[in-house]
Scaffold this motif. Structure first.
Motif, PDB file in Angstrom:
ATOM      1  N   PRO A 212       0.801  -1.220   0.000  1.00 26.22           N
ATOM      2  CA  PRO A 212       0.000   0.000   0.000  1.00 26.22           C
ATOM      3  C   PRO A 212       0.839   1.278   0.000  1.00 26.22           C
ATOM      4  CG  PRO A 212      -0.047  -1.058   2.163  1.00 26.22           C
ATOM      5  CD  PRO A 212       0.611  -2.015   1.219  1.00 26.22           C
ATOM      6  N   ARG A 213       2.145   1.149   0.163  1.00 16.82           N
ATOM      7  CA  ARG A 213       3.039   2.313   0.125  1.00 16.82           C
ATOM      8  C   ARG A 213       3.785   2.401  -1.206  1.00 16.82           C
ATOM      9  NH1 ARG A 213       6.493   3.430   5.338  1.00 16.82           N
ATOM     10  NH2 ARG A 213       6.084   5.539   4.550  1.00 16.82           N
ATOM     11  N   LEU A 214       3.285   1.690  -2.215  1.00 15.98           N
ATOM     12  CA  LEU A 214       3.981   1.583  -3.494  1.00 15.98           C
ATOM     13  C   LEU A 214       4.215   2.945  -4.133  1.00 15.98           C
ATOM     14  CD1 LEU A 214       5.182  -0.290  -5.629  1.00 15.98           C
ATOM     15  CD2 LEU A 214       2.910  -0.450  -6.673  1.00 15.98           C
ATOM     16  N   GLY A 215       3.260   3.851  -4.000  1.00 11.29           N
ATOM     17  CA  GLY A 215       3.380   5.140  -4.666  1.00 11.29           C
ATOM     18  C   GLY A 215       4.188   6.178  -3.918  1.00 11.29           C
ATOM     19  N   GLU A 216       4.663   5.860  -2.729  1.00 11.77           N
ATOM     20  CA  GLU A 216       5.410   6.832  -1.943  1.00 11.77           C
ATOM     21  C   GLU A 216       6.861   6.932  -2.429  1.00 11.77           C
ATOM     22  OE1 GLU A 216       5.008   6.506   2.298  1.00 11.77           O
ATOM     23  OE2 GLU A 216       3.023   5.571   2.113  1.00 11.77           O
ATOM     24  N   PRO A 217       7.441   8.108  -2.349  1.00  7.95           N
ATOM     25  CA  PRO A 217       8.825   8.279  -2.825  1.00  7.95           C
ATOM     26  C   PRO A 217       9.827   7.528  -1.957  1.00  7.95           C
ATOM     27  CG  PRO A 217       8.064  10.269  -1.715  1.00  7.95           C
ATOM     28  CD  PRO A 217       6.867   9.373  -1.854  1.00  7.95           C
ATOM     29  N   HIS A 218      10.871   7.032  -2.602  1.00 13.69           N
ATOM     30  CA  HIS A 218      11.914   6.331  -1.864  1.00 13.69           C
ATOM     31  C   HIS A 218      12.911   7.337  -1.289  1.00 13.69           C
ATOM     32  CE1 HIS A 218      13.034   6.425  -6.221  1.00 13.69           C
ATOM     33  NE2 HIS A 218      14.130   6.943  -5.723  1.00 13.69           N
ATOM     34  N   TYR A 219      13.776   6.841  -0.435  1.00 11.66           N
ATOM     35  CA  TYR A 219      14.756   7.690   0.230  1.00 11.66           C
ATOM     36  C   TYR A 219      16.069   7.686  -0.538  1.00 11.66           C
ATOM     37  CZ  TYR A 219      11.740   8.132   4.303  1.00 11.66           C
ATOM     38  OH  TYR A 219      10.695   8.420   5.136  1.00 11.66           O
ATOM     39  N   GLU A 220      16.703   8.863  -0.538  1.00  8.50           N
ATOM     40  CA  GLU A 220      17.991   9.009  -1.206  1.00  8.50           C
ATOM     41  C   GLU A 220      19.139   9.199  -0.215  1.00  8.50           C
ATOM     42  OE1 GLU A 220      18.539   8.573  -4.284  1.00  8.50           O
ATOM     43  OE2 GLU A 220      16.564   8.759  -5.241  1.00  8.50           O
ATOM     44  N   GLU A 221      18.807   9.565   1.041  1.00  8.30           N
ATOM     45  CA  GLU A 221      19.839   9.853   2.024  1.00  8.30           C
ATOM     46  C   GLU A 221      19.551   9.117   3.332  1.00  8.30           C
ATOM     47  OE1 GLU A 221      22.457  11.420   1.173  1.00  8.30           O
ATOM     48  OE2 GLU A 221      21.724  12.166  -0.770  1.00  8.30           O
ATOM     49  N   TRP A 222      20.607   8.663   3.983  1.00  7.92           N
ATOM     50  CA  TRP A 222      20.472   7.927   5.237  1.00  7.92           C
ATOM     51  C   TRP A 222      19.852   8.778   6.342  1.00  7.92           C
ATOM     52  CZ3 TRP A 222      20.494   3.049   6.527  1.00  7.92           C
ATOM     53  CH2 TRP A 222      21.135   2.117   5.718  1.00  7.92           C
ATOM     54  N   GLU A 223      20.240  10.030   6.433  1.00  9.53           N
ATOM     55  CA  GLU A 223      19.808  10.865   7.558  1.00  9.53           C
ATOM     56  C   GLU A 223      18.293  10.964   7.634  1.00  9.53           C
ATOM     57  OE1 GLU A 223      22.279  11.521   5.556  1.00  9.53           O
ATOM     58  OE2 GLU A 223      23.991  11.517   6.941  1.00  9.53           O
ATOM     59  N   LEU A 224      17.653  11.257   6.524  1.00  7.78           N
ATOM     60  CA  LEU A 224      16.198  11.400   6.524  1.00  7.78           C
ATOM     61  C   LEU A 224      15.517  10.055   6.753  1.00  7.78           C
ATOM     62  CD1 LEU A 224      13.755  13.186   6.247  1.00  7.78           C
ATOM     63  CD2 LEU A 224      13.874  12.910   3.761  1.00  7.78           C
ATOM     64  N   LEU A 225      16.050   9.000   6.160  1.00  6.84           N
ATOM     65  CA  LEU A 225      15.486   7.667   6.367  1.00  6.84           C
ATOM     66  C   LEU A 225      15.526   7.297   7.848  1.00  6.84           C
ATOM     67  CD1 LEU A 225      14.450   4.884   5.503  1.00  6.84           C
ATOM     68  CD2 LEU A 225      16.813   4.250   4.958  1.00  6.84           C
ATOM     69  N   LEU A 226      16.656   7.502   8.487  1.00  2.38           N
ATOM     70  CA  LEU A 226      16.788   7.151   9.905  1.00  2.38           C
ATOM     71  C   LEU A 226      15.884   8.006  10.775  1.00  2.38           C
ATOM     72  CD1 LEU A 226      20.651   6.663  10.096  1.00  2.38           C
ATOM     73  CD2 LEU A 226      18.907   4.888  10.266  1.00  2.38           C
ATOM     74  N   LYS A 227      15.765   9.276  10.454  1.00  2.15           N
ATOM     75  CA  LYS A 227      14.887  10.160  11.211  1.00  2.15           C
ATOM     76  C   LYS A 227      13.449   9.664  11.164  1.00  2.15           C
ATOM     77  CE  LYS A 227      13.254  14.978  11.234  1.00  2.15           C
ATOM     78  NZ  LYS A 227      11.872  14.695  10.778  1.00  2.15           N
ATOM     79  N   ASP A 228      12.983   9.307   9.976  1.00  4.24           N
ATOM     80  CA  ASP A 228      11.590   8.891   9.824  1.00  4.24           C
ATOM     81  C   ASP A 228      11.342   7.504  10.405  1.00  4.24           C
ATOM     82  OD1 ASP A 228      11.122  11.293   8.607  1.00  4.24           O
ATOM     83  OD2 ASP A 228      10.960  10.496   6.560  1.00  4.24           O
TER      84      ASP A 228
END
Length: 256
Positions: free
Chosen positions: A59-75
């Motif tokens: 269900p999250r197929l349309g969401e944008p992927h992450y390009e940077e570790w910092e934002l991914l880890l924060k979220d």
């Protein structure tokens, strides 16, 4: 498996009443959290099993992927915060192992003493250089062929052109994060580490995982597993035996 109000978290199997520990699992690059569904029946009573669903799946197929570790880890850290407030262990495979390690580093600061064990599988140690050539630089067709060779996705899915147009950008992005990942502080984590490698893994085998011992400040063990890079798919019972024995009734604090 149920998808609750938190789109990041899936509860695998039946909810566990008053669990003594929660095992939070992270799949490999592009991997579906559904792979953990079958684990619930093989885990000891009292272990709650959660799987993390990153953007680009289901269900999250349309969401944008992450390009940077910092934002991914924060979220990820924010999404998992309620589950990190009680005793837990983290498991990650390949890219998921890197993510689990980085989350453990954060959790030992924000929720000290509650990360009882870190499991990493088929994941080079933080100070081990990435093999070349980098997969994320390959053409789409070359990347699909490489994924087929590794065995992490069913051939019928890799052969589906329409599906691949949708999911390949996410897979490539997560492979890039995995390949560009380096040690951030070198101090390791104050968490016992169980590092598992596939006996026939040509990507991240024993030699590339041996130095995890430098990053477990409460101890680290290196565990040989039958199979190749994706031994969690081919030798699941062996993996579950390791998880059960290390988590144990003590919540993963003292069981090696």
């Amino acid at each position: 498996m149920r998808l609750g109000s938190n789109p990041w978290v899936l509860t695998c199997g039946r909810p566990v009443h008053d669990p003594y520990i929660t095992l939070i699992c992270f799949p490999w690059a592009g991997g579906s959290p559904d792979v953990f569904r079958s684990w619930a029946a093989g885990l000891a009573d009292g272990i709650e099993l959660l799987a993390v669903r990153l953007p680009g799946r289901g269900p999250r197929l349309g969401e944008p992927h992450y390009e940077e570790w910092e934002l991914l880890l924060k979220d990820v850290s924010a999404a998992l915060s309620p589950h990190l407030e009680r005793p837990h262990a983290l498991y990650g495979h390949s890219f998921g192992g890197r993510l689990a390690y980085e989350l453990a580093r954060l959790a030992t600061t924000t929720h000290p003493g509650l990360t009882r064990r870190l499991f990493v599988s088929a994941c080079r140690s933080p100070d081990m250089p990435q093999r070349r050539p980098h997969l994320h630089t390959l053409t789409d067709q070359q990347l699909r062929e490489a994924l087929l060779h590794l065995g992490g996705m069913p051939p019928e899915l890799l052969g589906d052109d329409r599906l691949m147009r949708l999911v390949l950008p996410t897979i490539r992005s997560e492979i890039r994060l995995a390949e560009m990942w380096v040690s951030r502080d070198g101090e390791g984590v104050k968490v016992p580490i169980t590092a598992m490698y596939g006996r026939w893994d040509a990507v991240d085998g024993r030699a590339r995982m041996a130095r995890w011992s430098s990053f477990g400040r409460l101890g680290c063990e290196l565990v040989d597993m039958p199979g190749g890079h994706f031994f969690p798919l081919t030798h699941r019972p062996h993996l579950l035996d390791v998880l059960n024995s290390r988590l144990g009734a003590a919540g993963g604090q003292d069981q090696w």
